[in-house]
Design an enzyme around this catalytic site. Structure first.
Site, PDB file in Angstrom:
ATOM      1  N   CYS A 111       0.839  -1.201   0.000  1.00 34.54           N
ATOM      2  CA  CYS A 111       0.000   0.000   0.000  1.00 34.54           C
ATOM      3  C   CYS A 111       0.875   1.251   0.000  1.00 34.54           C
ATOM      4  CB  CYS A 111      -0.916   0.020   1.220  1.00 34.54           C
ATOM      5  SG  CYS A 111      -2.009   1.457   1.245  1.00 34.54           S
ATOM      6  N   LYS A 150       1.608  -9.217   0.325  1.00 38.65           N
ATOM      7  CA  LYS A 150       1.165  -8.528  -0.883  1.00 38.65           C
ATOM      8  C   LYS A 150       2.118  -7.361  -1.141  1.00 38.65           C
ATOM      9  CE  LYS A 150      -3.030  -6.569  -2.981  1.00 38.65           C
ATOM     10  NZ  LYS A 150      -2.636  -5.184  -3.280  1.00 38.65           N
ATOM     11  N   HIS A 178       0.728  -6.635  -6.894  1.00 34.51           N
ATOM     12  CA  HIS A 178       0.026  -5.555  -7.594  1.00 34.51           C
ATOM     13  C   HIS A 178       0.987  -5.028  -8.652  1.00 34.51           C
ATOM     14  CE1 HIS A 178      -2.860  -1.968  -7.490  1.00 34.51           C
ATOM     15  NE2 HIS A 178      -2.008  -1.733  -8.472  1.00 34.51           N
ATOM     16  N   GLY A 211      -5.642  -5.475 -12.255  1.00 32.53           N
ATOM     17  CA  GLY A 211      -6.214  -5.477 -13.598  1.00 32.53           C
ATOM     18  C   GLY A 211      -7.571  -4.822 -13.737  1.00 32.53           C
ATOM     19  N   ARG A 238     -10.924  -3.087  -7.382  1.00 30.83           N
ATOM     20  CA  ARG A 238     -11.945  -2.097  -7.732  1.00 30.83           C
ATOM     21  C   ARG A 238     -13.070  -2.656  -8.593  1.00 30.83           C
ATOM     22  NH1 ARG A 238      -9.136   1.509 -10.699  1.00 30.83           N
ATOM     23  NH2 ARG A 238      -7.415   0.046 -10.642  1.00 30.83           N
TER      24      ARG A 238
END
Length: 483
Positions: A111, A150, A178, A211, A238
């Site tokens: 993040c 992540k 990501h 993606g 999202r």
């Protein structure tokens, strides 16, 4: 059963989105694994684990009585708890606290936002390989559940692959990638080539993420993203926030159907209406200026939301069901607020009410309004009987006014809030003003002033009474008074 990260479709961790109702909705629609929103280690270590028998959940409650994390049996074997951490020992302490309620533990190392990086967490860890290694090894060796992390990609493919190989050696079960650099945002293209290079360089499952903007619009696109990145699994953020039915193999559902499905979970698990409203606004992002969107903007409670989406009967059914369980549990632990002469609860006027400070005039509370009305009517002052339940430490209060009893069907996190809610039930039942924003302040003050003058009611002996009397005399507002 150990959670596998091969060939899975996953709901990504998203702040404010990844709460229990959205996770359950994703599972309803076909997600294999769901991640909770990132929760910071220090905050979690302050929490107390409470089994909520009414909602049939496990709640982690902060000292402020706020529920920080909530889960239930249905998602237990498919839920990954994501934590924000920069310290191996704190990370291990959180993992030990939570591991029996989740399927795996994930460390956020990607993040880029300040709330995550300012404490050395999130993407800030990407430049500290030594700390990454220490945190992950400590977790892998310290708990029985799988550990994942992540990340975001580094400036070059080579640097990224080298970091991922180091992570693989710590013993993690999988790594989510990501495909953007920490300075890049959704409008920047996702680097599928980086994710593919990682997938071809390690033996552990790689979970492709990022993606939604360019590739993923419906279920078939998830497989396309998996194919172009050569990843084991795909994590959707999202695209799932905009329409959680993206996980449906049968295709997308109409947004209003999706929103109603989401609201049902939110109501069933007492999700705070502000979070419910936020998630619904994300789903309606392109329709917020529509008549339905404008109605959604105006809601101030879970009941309001249900009214907007025409599922009020479901809300009432849930309230009745929860109240029945509460009363049953309260009786079992001898904590039901009882009347002095052992009247049954059906003799108490009840409503599903919570006191929300922001909805009321500054520093003037329903309790104050009720007390003042009783004095004007020359009635005994209100008497509050409040108990705290052992099962979740929440409070419920019954107020007696003029030999009648009133209470909210909803328990609250503090004695003060429970008593305010009981006062609101009484005031609304009697058709009296309660100080809520939107009431006609000038008429209210004039009526209260006239009542004091006509009945010669003195407030000077009450706490703050002299100040109230003077302000009523001058038709002033109550901005600086204390309850």
């Amino acid at each position: 059963m150990v959670l596998s990260f091969c060939d899975k479709i996953i709901l990504a961790p998203m702040v404010r989105i990844g709460t229990l109702p959205m996770r359950l909705l994703a599972l309803d629609y076909g997600a294999d694994i769901v991640y909770c929103e990132e929760l910071v280690d220090i905050k979690m270590l302050q929490c107390k684990r409470v089994i909520n028998e009414v909602l049939q959940t496990v709640d982690y409650i902060a000292p402020t009585e706020r529920v920080i994390f909530q889960t239930c049996e249905r998602e237990k074997d498919r839920l990954v708890f994501q934590m924000g951490t920069s310290d191996p020992e704190r990370a291990l302490a959180v993992a030990k606290l939570i591991e029996n309620d989740v399927a795996a533990i994930d460390v956020n190392m990607g993040c880029p936002k300040e709330y995550s990086t300012k404490g050395g967490m999130g993407a800030a860890l990407l430049s500290n390989a030594e700390k990454i290694e220490k945190i992950l090894k400590t977790l892998v060796n310290g708990i029985s559940k799988p550990v994942t992390c992540k990340i975001r990609i580094l400036p070059t493919v080579e640097e990224t692959v080298n970091l991922v190989k180091l992570i693989e050696k710590t013993g993690v079960a999988a790594i989510a990638v990501h495909g953007r650099k920490k300075e890049e945002r959704p409008q920047h293209p996702v680097h599928c080539d980086f994710i593919k290079a990682i997938s071809n360089s390690v033996s552990i499952p790689v979970i492709a993420n990022g993606g939604s903007q360019e590739i993923i619009r419906e279920f078939q696109d998830i497989e396309a993203f998996r194919s172009v990145t050569a990843a084991s699994s795909v994590m959707v953020a999202r695209a799932a926030m905009w329409n959680p039915s993206v996980f449906r193999r049968e295709g997308l559902l109409p947004l209003e159907d999706v929103m109603r499905d989401y609201i049902r979970h939110a109501v069933r698990y007492n999700n705070h209406y502000t979070n419910t409203k936020y998630c619904l606004c994300q789903i309606m992002r392109d329709q917020l200026e529509s008549p339905l969107g404008r109605k959604l903007h105006a809601v101030q409670s879970a009941l309001d939301i249900c009214e907007v989406f025409e599922i009020t009967s479901f809300y009432k059914s849930c309230q009745l069901s929860q109240e029945a369980r509460k009363l049953s549990l309260n009786i079992n632990v001898q904590e039901t607020p009882e009347t002095d002469d052992n009247e049954e609860n059906h003799d108490i006027v009840q409503m599903p009410i919570r006191f929300e400070r922001k909805d009321y005039l500054p520093q003037v509370t329903p309790k104050m309004f009720l007390l003042e009305w009783c004095r004007k009517e020359k009635l005994p002052q209100p008497v509050y009987y409040t108990v705290q339940r052992s099962l979740d430490k929440f409070f419920r209060s019954v107020v007696t006014v003029n030999e009648k009893k009133y209470c909210s069907t909803l328990c609250d996190k503090s004695k003060k809030l429970a008593e305010q809610a009981a006062a609101i039930v009484c005031l609304r039942t009697l058709g009296l003003p309660e100080g809520k924003l939107g009431e006609e302040e000038s008429n209210l003050i004039r009526k209260r002033k006239r009542g004091i003058q006509d009945e010669s009611v003195s407030l000077a002996g009450t706490q703050g009474g002299e100040q109230i009397r003077k302000r009523l005399h001058n038709n002033e507002k109550f901005d600086d008074l204390k309850d």
